[in-house]
Write a protein that holds these residues in place. Structure first.
Motif, PDB file in Angstrom:
ATOM      1  N   SER A 118     -34.424 -45.186  -3.848  1.00 22.89           N
ATOM      2  CA  SER A 118     -34.260 -43.806  -3.410  1.00 22.89           C
ATOM      3  C   SER A 118     -34.197 -43.674  -1.892  1.00 22.89           C
ATOM      4  O   SER A 118     -33.850 -42.608  -1.370  1.00 22.89           O
ATOM      5  N   SER A 144     -36.886 -43.980  -0.035  1.00 25.96           N
ATOM      6  CA  SER A 144     -38.187 -43.515   0.433  1.00 25.96           C
ATOM      7  C   SER A 144     -38.844 -44.536   1.353  1.00 25.96           C
ATOM      8  O   SER A 144     -39.682 -44.193   2.182  1.00 25.96           O
ATOM      9  N   TYR A 152     -47.668 -49.302  -3.783  1.00 31.37           N
ATOM     10  CA  TYR A 152     -47.373 -48.598  -5.029  1.00 31.37           C
ATOM     11  C   TYR A 152     -48.088 -49.319  -6.166  1.00 31.37           C
ATOM     12  O   TYR A 152     -48.511 -50.468  -6.023  1.00 31.37           O
ATOM     13  N   ALA A 156     -38.878 -46.596  -5.245  1.00 25.31           N
ATOM     14  CA  ALA A 156     -39.040 -46.130  -3.860  1.00 25.31           C
ATOM     15  C   ALA A 156     -37.948 -46.706  -2.959  1.00 25.31           C
ATOM     16  O   ALA A 156     -37.373 -45.985  -2.128  1.00 25.31           O
TER      17      ALA A 156
END
Length: 322
Positions: free
Chosen positions: A195, A197, A183, A192
């Motif tokens: 969440s 992810s 990222y 990320a």
């Protein structure tokens, strides 16, 4: 008789400082910009704005933060390296900008050893290895066991090359296969993980401290040589069975290489005064940043030593950047 090399260097430095002293006394006469090679919201950006505000108050001139994220800090570094050496452009690299990128890239748009004049290290920090509750691990041992049982199916997010190197070194030492997901900075990496992810992440401590308290993630270990002040209950990875593991990092302040020595010293003095103020130290600590200013020559020596260290490790582990 001609002076010895060291005496000659001291003499030349003294003369250079004397020649540019009037310039330093008159400076700054317009706004200063600080180039940050990460997106807004991360630890580097917060630190830059904190220092900029305090320095601006002392000088009566604005200190403007300009974020130039991307390409493992290459975009920001190139912009800074090509700026006028007049003291009005500062650059805040992370350690990898000057100590790792030279070994990671065949060609760079700047020279890590020649494009910048070191001013001072600003802060030091260990990285934090975090796991999202969606995977059944609450310790480094459990992560390693889980990764071995699921080779190539467990990922880890990073927002800077230092974090990726930390992960690759751990992979090599532990004999596991984790998939890196990159990222553009610590803020999106934190988002990320929060969440779900991604399953694990290695990054700046600051964003994760509230998550640890709220049970939104598990701290598996820190990457530095000793336990971090912000997380005294979290053991280092070295403590957890990997002696010698050490991927602590720093944020620094540099200026374009030809900046007059008197200006470099003026900037260092002002920034050091700001860093050592109790309110700045406390604010930095809230982001798990440990204030650690030093002198330009000390900073330069550390850059050289770390560049040699990481070049060997990068070659040995075969770390690649994409």
């Amino acid at each position: 008789l001609e002076p010895a090399p060291m005496k000659r260097l001291i003499l030349l430095t003294t003369l250079a400082l004397a020649a540019t002293a009037p310039l330093a006394q008159q400076w700054p006469q317009r706004p200063v910009r600080v180039i940050v090679p990460f997106p807004p919201g991360g630890s580097t950006d917060v630190l830059a704005r904190l220092i900029g505000q305090k320095v601006s108050e002392r000088w009566g001139q604005p200190v403007l933060v300009e974020t130039k994220p991307g390409a493992n800090t290459l975009i920001g570094a190139e912009a800074a390296a090509k700026s006028a050496p007049d003291g009005y452009t500062w650059f805040m690299p992370i350690d990898s900008t000057l100590t790792m990128n030279g070994a990671l890239y065949e060609k760079l748009p700047y020279d890590p050893m020649k494009s910048f004049a070191p001013v001072t290290i600003l802060t030091r920090q260990s990285l934090l290895l975090m796991a999202h509750p969606k995977i059944p691990v609450k310790s480094l041992k459990e992560l390693i066991d889980y990764a071995k049982a699921n080779p190539g199916k467990v990922n880890y997010a990073t927002g800077a090359i230092t974090s990726q190197v930390a992960g690759e070194v751990l992979k090599s030492m532990a004999g596991i296969n984790l998939v890196n997901i990159r990222y553009a900075g610590s803020a999106p990496t934190h988002t990320a993980l929060l969440s779900g992810s991604v399953e694990t992440a290695i990054g700046d401590m600051g964003p994760y401290l509230p998550d640890i308290k709220a049970g939104k993630g598990f701290a598996l270990g820190t990457t530095g040589p000793k336990r971090a002040q912000a997380t005294p209950d979290v053991p280092t990875i070295a403590e957890l069975g990997f002696p010698g593991y050490d991927v602590a990092y720093w944020y620094g302040l540099v200026v374009p290489a030809a900046t007059p020595p008197a200006l470099v010293e003026r900037i260092r003095s002002e920034v050091t005064t700001v860093l050592n103020s109790p309110d700045v130290r406390d604010r930095a600590a809230s982001f798990a940043l440990e204030v650690a200013p030093n002198m330009p020559d000390e900073f330069a020596a550390e850059i050289r030593a770390q560049a040699e260290k990481w070049a060997k490790i990068i070659r040995a582990t075969g770390i690649k950047v994409e």
